[in-house]
Design a protein around this motif. Structure first.
Motif, PDB file in Angstrom:
ATOM      1  N   ALA A   1      71.037   7.407 -45.936  1.00 17.66           N
ATOM      2  CA  ALA A   1      69.602   7.640 -46.139  1.00 17.66           C
ATOM      3  C   ALA A   1      68.792   7.392 -44.879  1.00 17.66           C
ATOM      4  CB  ALA A   1      69.105   6.733 -47.270  1.00 17.66           C
ATOM      5  N   VAL A   2      69.324   6.600 -43.966  1.00 16.28           N
ATOM      6  CA  VAL A   2      68.594   6.302 -42.720  1.00 16.28           C
ATOM      7  C   VAL A   2      68.294   7.573 -41.955  1.00 16.28           C
ATOM      8  CG1 VAL A   2      68.751   5.183 -40.463  1.00 16.28           C
ATOM      9  CG2 VAL A   2      69.455   3.950 -42.512  1.00 16.28           C
ATOM     10  N   GLU A   3      69.260   8.504 -41.945  1.00 23.08           N
ATOM     11  CA  GLU A   3      69.077   9.726 -41.179  1.00 23.08           C
ATOM     12  C   GLU A   3      67.825  10.486 -41.604  1.00 23.08           C
ATOM     13  OE1 GLU A   3      71.614  13.690 -39.795  1.00 23.08           O
ATOM     14  OE2 GLU A   3      72.509  12.205 -41.107  1.00 23.08           O
ATOM     15  N   GLY A   4      67.585  10.518 -42.907  1.00 26.81           N
ATOM     16  CA  GLY A   4      66.391  11.187 -43.391  1.00 26.81           C
ATOM     17  C   GLY A   4      65.112  10.468 -42.995  1.00 26.81           C
TER      18      GLY A   4
ATOM     19  N   GLY B   1      70.250  -4.770 -39.556  1.00 27.11           N
ATOM     20  CA  GLY B   1      70.006  -4.196 -38.231  1.00 27.11           C
ATOM     21  C   GLY B   1      71.271  -3.835 -37.491  1.00 27.11           C
ATOM     22  N   GLU B   2      72.310  -4.614 -37.669  1.00 28.45           N
ATOM     23  CA  GLU B   2      73.574  -4.329 -36.990  1.00 28.45           C
ATOM     24  C   GLU B   2      74.172  -3.002 -37.475  1.00 28.45           C
ATOM     25  OE1 GLU B   2      75.069  -5.961 -34.432  1.00 28.45           O
ATOM     26  OE2 GLU B   2      73.163  -7.090 -34.377  1.00 28.45           O
ATOM     27  N   ASP B   3      73.975  -2.707 -38.756  1.00 32.17           N
ATOM     28  CA  ASP B   3      74.481  -1.439 -39.297  1.00 32.17           C
ATOM     29  C   ASP B   3      73.758  -0.244 -38.675  1.00 32.17           C
ATOM     30  OD1 ASP B   3      76.322  -2.647 -41.110  1.00 32.17           O
ATOM     31  OD2 ASP B   3      74.647  -3.136 -42.426  1.00 32.17           O
ATOM     32  N   ILE B   4      72.447  -0.347 -38.554  1.00 34.59           N
ATOM     33  CA  ILE B   4      71.684   0.748 -37.943  1.00 34.59           C
ATOM     34  C   ILE B   4      72.088   0.908 -36.476  1.00 34.59           C
ATOM     35  CG2 ILE B   4      69.376   1.559 -37.311  1.00 34.59           C
ATOM     36  CD1 ILE B   4      68.272   0.165 -39.747  1.00 34.59           C
TER      37      ILE B   4
END
Length: 413
Positions: free
Chosen positions: A405-408, A364-367
C-alpha cells in the motif's frame, strides 16, 4: 501525656547520650487525634556523630544534607525517621526555601525558633515522656488557629514556601489563620516568585486535594478557602497565570482537581493556543517534567477538542490513550458529548481497532528497505495515511499488504 511510640524508636532514643525528640506533624496529629504523619526526630548531635553512634546497632543512616544536618535513619525492622540536628537558619533575601547557611546548636528551645507555626513546633522528649511547648502550640491547636512561632515578619519574610504551607495547613486542618500572620503572608507574597516550580505544584496539588488528607477533619470544599484567598490577593500572576482572579467552576465538580483547576485557568485566560499556554505554565511556573506536561496537554486538548466536536476517527487517533481521564471532565461539561465519545471508545475496544501508528505491522526500517529512495521526512505522513486505511478496513494490518500500500501513498504524499 504519652505519645504512641514504637519499641524501635524508644530503643533508638536509648542509644543517644542526650535527649532525642519527635517534632512537628506527628506530635500535632497525635494531639488532634487524626492520622499520624511520618516521624521527624531531632537532637543536638550532628549527623556525623549520629552515624558514628549507630554503627553496628542495626540502624542504618543515610545522610541527606551535611549542610542542613539532615539524614534518614532506618530501624532494623524498616521503620524510617527523618533526623535533623538542632540548628539556627540564616536566609538570603528573597523567598528561597533553603537557608544559605546554618549554625548547629545544642538548645532545643533555640531550634524551635526556626519552625514555622506554633502547631508544628511541639517537641516530645522520648526518653522522659514529656511534651515541650515553647510557643503555646497546644492552645492554638485547641483554638484551631495557625500562628507563627516568632513574629510573622521574622518567620515569613524569607521563605516563600512557608506562605504556601500556611494556606495548605489552613485547608488540610480546617484551621483559621491568625490575622497578623495572614496580612504578613500577603505582605511578602512576592517571595513566591522565588519558590521552585516543583514546590509550587506540590503545595497547590496538596491544597486542591486537602479534603482527602485527614478523614476526621474532612470538609468537602476546604480547598476553596485558599483558592478564594489567592483570588482576593491577586496572587495568580506570581505563578505565571495571566489573570488576577480565576473563575472556579470545574475544580468544584471533578475528582481530579488538578485537571479541573487547569480547565478553570484556561476558561478564564482564554489563550489563543491551549497547548502552548499549558506548556508555558506547567513547565516554567510549576516545574513539571516533559512526560507529565505532555500528558496534561493531551488530556486537556482532548477535553476541548471534544467540546469542539472533532470527528471520531481523528479524535481517537490523538486521544485514545488518555480518554479515561478525559471522559469524567467531559461528563461534567456535556453528558451528551461524553456519552457520544464513550460509545465510540468502547466500539474501538470491542472491535480491537488500531488507533496508533506504533500498532501497525510496519515501521520505518521496512519503508527504508523496500522504498530506499523515499525521504524519511515523508514517513510520518505515510504512516498516518496507512493507519486511517487500516482503521476504515481498506487495508488489513499485515506487513505484506501495508508494504504494497505504500507505493500508492507515494503518488500523493
Amino acid at each position: 501525656m504519652q505519645l504512641e511510640i514504637s519499641k524501635e524508636l524508644k530503643k533508638l532514643a536509648n542509644l543517644f547520650p542526650c535527649e532525642l525528640y519527635i517534632v512537628g506533624g506527628y506530635v500535632r496529629n497525635f494531639l488532634l487525634n487524626i492520622e499520624l504523619e511520618d516521624v521527624d526526630i531531632c537532637s543536638q548531635l550532628k549527623v556525623e556523630e549520629v552515624e558514628k553512634l549507630l554503627q553496628g546497632s542495626g540502624y542504618i543512616c543515610k545522610i541527606k544534607s551535611k549542610m542542613l544536618g539532615s539524614m534518614l535513619v532506618t530501624s532494623p525492622k524498616g521503620e524510617k525517621y527523618e533526623y535533623t540536628c538542632f540548628r539556627r537558619d540564616y536566609y538570603a533575601k528573597g523567598g528561597h526555601h533553603q537557608p544559605e547557611r546554618v549554625e548547629f546548636i545544642e538548645s532545643v528551645e533555640e531550634d524551635a525558633k526556626r519552625r514555622d507555626f506554633t502547631c508544628n513546633s511541639l517537641y516530645y522528649d522520648i526518653k522522659n515522656d514529656r511534651l515541650l511547648d515553647f510557643y503555646h502550640g497546644i492552645d492554638d491547636l485547641q483554638k484551631k488557629i495557625l500562628r507563627t512561632v516568632e513574629t510573622p515578619d521574622e518567620v515569613l519574610c524569607h521563605d516563600g514556601v512557608r506562605i504556601l504551607r500556611l494556606f495548605r495547613f489552613q485547608c488540610e486542618l480546617n484551621f483559621k489563620i491568625e490575622k497578623q500572620t495572614y496580612l504578613t503572608a500577603l505582605k511578602y507574597s512576592n517571595n513566591l516568585r522565588d519558590v521552585g516550580g516543583d514546590k509550587v505544584i506540590y503545595e497547590i496539588t496538596r491544597i486542591l486535594h486537602s479534603p482527602t488528607k485527614y478523614k476526621k477533619l474532612a470538609k468537602s470544599k476546604s480547598y476553596m478557602i485558599a483558592l478564594r484567598q489567592f483570588n482576593k490577593a491577586n496572587l495568580w500572576p506570581i505563578f505565571g497565570i495571566d489573570c488576577p482572579k480565576i473563575k472556579f467552576k470545574m475544580v468544584k465538580k471533578v475528582q481530579r482537581r488538578s485537571l479541573g483547576f487547569l480547565i478553570d485557568v484556561i476558561d478564564t485566560v482564554n489563550p489563543i493556543s491551549i497547548s502552548y499556554y499549558l506548556n508555558l505554565i506547567l513547565t516554567n511556573s510549576f516545574g513539571m517534567n516533559k512526560k507529565m506536561v505532555d500528558q496534561y496537554i493531551n488530556i486537556l486538548s482532548g477535553y476541548y477538542e471534544a467540546l469542539n466536536r472533532l470527528q471520531n476517527k481523528p479524535y481517537f487517533f490523538k486521544y485514545f490513550n488518555n480518554f479515561t481521564e478525559i471522559y469524567p471532565l467531559l461528563f461534567h461539561k456535556s453528558k451528551y458529548l461524553a456519552s457520544k465519545y464513550q460509545f465510540f471508545y468502547k466500539y474501538i475496544i470491542q472491535h480491537k481497532l488500531i488507533v496508533s501508528i506504533k500498532d501497525l505491522k510496519i515501521n520505518g526500517e521496512d519503508i527504508k528497505k523496500y522504498y530506499p529512495s523515499v525521504n524519511s521526512n515523508r514517513y510520518k505522513a505515510i504512516f498516518e495515511s496507512l493507519l486511517s486505511d487500516v482503521f476504515d478496513g481498506v487495508v488489513n494490518n499485515n506487513k505484506k499488504e501495508l508494504i504494497n500500500a505504500v507505493e500508492g501513498k507515494l503518488k500523493y504524499l
